[in-house]
Scaffold this motif. Structure first.
Motif, mmCIF file in Angstrom:
data_model
loop_
_atom_site.group_PDB
_atom_site.id
_atom_site.type_symbol
_atom_site.label_atom_id
_atom_site.label_comp_id
_atom_site.label_asym_id
_atom_site.label_seq_id
_atom_site.Cartn_x
_atom_site.Cartn_y
_atom_site.Cartn_z
ATOM 1 N N GLU A 168 10.361 29.180 54.364
ATOM 2 C CA GLU A 168 9.061 28.496 54.323
ATOM 3 C C GLU A 168 8.463 28.504 52.927
ATOM 4 O O GLU A 168 7.739 27.593 52.555
ATOM 5 N N SER A 169 8.747 29.570 52.162
ATOM 6 C CA SER A 169 8.250 29.578 50.779
ATOM 7 C C SER A 169 8.996 30.619 49.958
ATOM 8 O O SER A 169 9.553 31.580 50.507
ATOM 9 N N THR A 183 10.110 33.221 55.763
ATOM 10 C CA THR A 183 10.847 32.298 56.637
ATOM 11 C C THR A 183 10.129 32.103 57.969
ATOM 12 O O THR A 183 9.176 32.826 58.273
ATOM 13 N N TYR A 455 10.591 23.589 51.776
ATOM 14 C CA TYR A 455 9.759 24.731 51.376
ATOM 15 C C TYR A 455 9.321 24.555 49.926
ATOM 16 O O TYR A 455 9.931 23.816 49.162
#
Ligand code: NDP
Length: 602
Positions: A168-169, A183, A455
């Motif tokens: 996610e980042s 995640t 992401y």
């Protein structure tokens, strides 16, 4: 062709007439909205990217530990990075993969007929290291998937893998010089190095056709094939389509492979075409054991290099692969030899190259006439553009499919379908009622990097990669970005583009593994591209893109030329215009030099 054209006797066609025809066909297809014509697969469309192949959800505790290297992506790029790092002695590697297994594009693309149409002896990486020999010249997708897993096993890449995990980042932590990887599984793991290999064609896209969400029948995208609905498997046998009227939108490399199976399964198949693909013969054959016995060490690299040189317009004295991909260069060499010209200027060579291309495409068009019985259908199936404007296709069953009574080619004259209704598809003003629409509409290429990989990466001072790249990609060698230390990118942006994509990934992975191992050996904490090196590389990319622009500008729109809309941004987001042969050589010389020029190491 019009009757007024002047056919050159030596060639059998009129080059001026063909040039005009190509331009007319291209102009018909140019649209103001370019990449904006496609729908991003999210929100109400997100079911199009759900994983249909999972055999159960993985349950695990969130990870907050630290590893040496995190590799994002379990396709050939990620696998090769893992292998090359292992070969450099790196032990702490964690692979993160959205799917339920290794395989990347071959995990997702399991549509019926999925197979590689680049020769498997050059397409598959690591053949000498694994000792694997593909059973035939063009290997099936299922075998490539199995081979991906064989690679992962051989180099222990299953040891610390997180499947079904979407990043996610990424955040760079200045205090510890580590990346924090968050995640969708609740992880907040840490890593010294991160390698992102997200795949250039990983995000399916849908055509932005009016009414697409009104349709009441069944739909799916080819990269998430719904075998529960169609029945059968990657070998075909789509018995679930009996009694069904099926439409497929798109006629690119994917559609070419699955259309013959849809035609066999469905009662009626409607193929909605905007631009025909170029379909050359495939002529697949089993691997010759005598040839295998004759192979000498390093044969694989030599063969990959040979193919790469020929498909990127270079000249060598032998053609080891010798198939439809390398034929243009063979034609060119013959032409030059027959005309006794050996010392041609760049311009003269380009002219000859165009003629060789016309010659090749004339044979592709003649092939359509030879195979397709109905002359009108045959005419619609003929591609009028240079062979490498779009991905060339190689198939022996696609064109004959249009001789079947239950198959209907709906050519849209370059305009695409008009709209979708609750019952089916409208094209050329006529509605076709359908039980199922298959979207063979491809993948996002020209959209923003963060959107495509899913992401955001936050580097020094919390600056995101999207902010740093707001005017276009900024990298050094396509693999490092200033302000994003210890992070490596694999792909096509500002690196070399070659038709044989795994070859490029192989070269990138060797390069990254070298840098990581040097950093580890010297116990350096941070490796980062300097601002100057990045600036210089960006300028090189833009300059070369400008010089090379004419070929793509003359091409029919598609993802190779930013849908026919070259811009300053697309130039900056392009691949290295000096070609893959030069790029790979440059990387090798950079490593041999040993000074890590362009990188700050501390
Ligand atoms: P593509 O992007 O190549 O094709 C998408 C298709 O959808 C095109 O025919 C496009 O037409 C059509 N389309 C888009 N919008 C509309 C519309 N509104 N109406 C009608 N048609 C529309 O995607 P693919 O999935 O076919 O292939 C993607 C890539 O995957 C290939 O280029 C290749 O690199 C790779 N691949 C590789 C294989 C291998 O053997 N190694 C096998 C299969 C795929 P238009 O051309 O006019 O834009």
């Amino acid at each position: 062709m019009s009757a007024e054209t002047t056919v050159r006797q030596d060639l059998g066609f009129d080059p001026d007439a063909l040039r005009n025809k190509y331009q007319t066909e291209r102009d018909k297809r140019l649209r103001d909205d370019g990449n904006e014509q496609y729908i991003e697969v999210k929100g109400q469309f997100s079911h199009y990217v759900e994983d249909p192949y999972l055999e159960g959800e993985i349950k695990r505790e969130p990870l907050t530990d630290e590893v040496g290297v995190v590799i994002i992506g379990g396709g050939f790029g990620g696998l090769l990075a893992g292998v090359r790092l292992r070969q450099q002695g790196v032990k702490s590697i964690r692979m993160i993969e959205k799917g339920g297994e290794f395989g990347g594009t071959w995990y997702w693309n399991r549509y019926p007929g999925a197979a590689c149409d680049i020769e498997s002896y050059v397409y598959l990486p690591l053949l000498e290291e694994t000792g694997y020999m593909p059973p035939k010249k063009y290997i099936d997708g299922a075998d490539i998937l199995a081979y991906s897993q064989q690679i992962a096993k051989q180099w222990d890449l299953y040891d610390d893998v997180c499947f079904q995990t979407e990043v996610e980042s990424l955040h760079w932590d200045e205090n510890t010089n580590r990346w924090i990887i968050k995640t969708n599984q609740g992880d907040a793991m840490r890593a010294r190095f991160v390698i992102s290999s997200n795949g250039p064609l990983n995000r399916p896209k849908l055509p932005g056709i009016q009414g697409i969400d009104d349709y009441q029948g069944h739909t799916f995208h080819t990269s998430r094939w719904d075998y529960d609905y169609t029945g059968g498997d990657a070998n075909g046998g789509l018995t679930g389509l009996k009694g069904k009227r099926v439409g497929i939108i798109g006629t690119g490399a994917t559609a070419v492979q699955c259309v013959p199976h849809l035609a066999e399964g469905a009662d009626e198949l409607y193929v909605f075409q905007r631009t025909p693909s170029s379909i050359d013969e495939r002529n697949d054959r089993p691997t010759d054991p005598e040839w295998v016995d004759s192979l000498q060490p390093n044969w694989h690299q030599e063969r990959m290099d040979n193919f790469n040189t020929l498909v990127s317009g270079g000249v060598t004295d032998k053609d080891l692969v010798n198939d439809g991909w390398t034929e243009i260069i063979r034609n060119l060499l013959l032409m030059i030899r027959d005309e006794g010209e050996s010392d041609l200027s760049f311009e003269a060579l380009q002219e000859k190259m165009e003629l060789a291309d016309f010659q090749k495409m004339e044979s592709i068009r003649a092939r359509v006439d030879n195979i397709v019985n109905d002359p009108e259908t045959a005419e619609h199936l003929k591609p009028y553009y240079r062979q490498f404007c779009k991905r060339p296709c190689f198939h022996d069953d696609y064109l004959p499919t249009f001789n079947r009574d239950n198959v209907h080619l709906i050519d849209t004259g370059g305009q695409g379908v008009d709209r979708i209704t609750n019952k089916g598809v409208v094209a050329n003003g006529q509605e076709y009622e359908l039980d199922c629409i298959v979207f063979a509409s491809g993948f996002e290429v020209g959209t923003e990097y963060a959107r495509r990989c899913g992401y955001e990466t936050f580097g020094r001072n919390g600056v995101s990669l999207s902010e740093h790249w707001q005017d276009g990609a900024r990298t050094f060698h396509g693999m490092h970005s200033h302000g994003f230390p210890n992070s490596f990118l694999m792909g096509t942006l500002q690196t070399a583009f070659t038709a044989n994509y795994p070859h490029s990934l192989n070269e990138q992975s060797k390069h990254i593994a070298y840098i990581v191992s040097q950093a580890l050996e010297g116990n350096h904490q941070v490796v980062e591209a300097t601002a100057d090196a990045e600036e210089e590389w960006v300028n090189t990319i833009v300059q070369l893109a400008r010089m090379n622009e004419q070929f793509l500008a003359d091409c029919t729109p598609g993802y190779y030329n930013n849908e026919g809309k070259p811009s300053e941004r697309s130039r900056q987001n392009s691949s290295y215009g000096g070609g893959p042969v030069h790029f790979f050589q440059m990387l090798e010389e950079w490593r041999e030099d040993g000074t890590m020029q362009g990188l700050d190491i501390s």
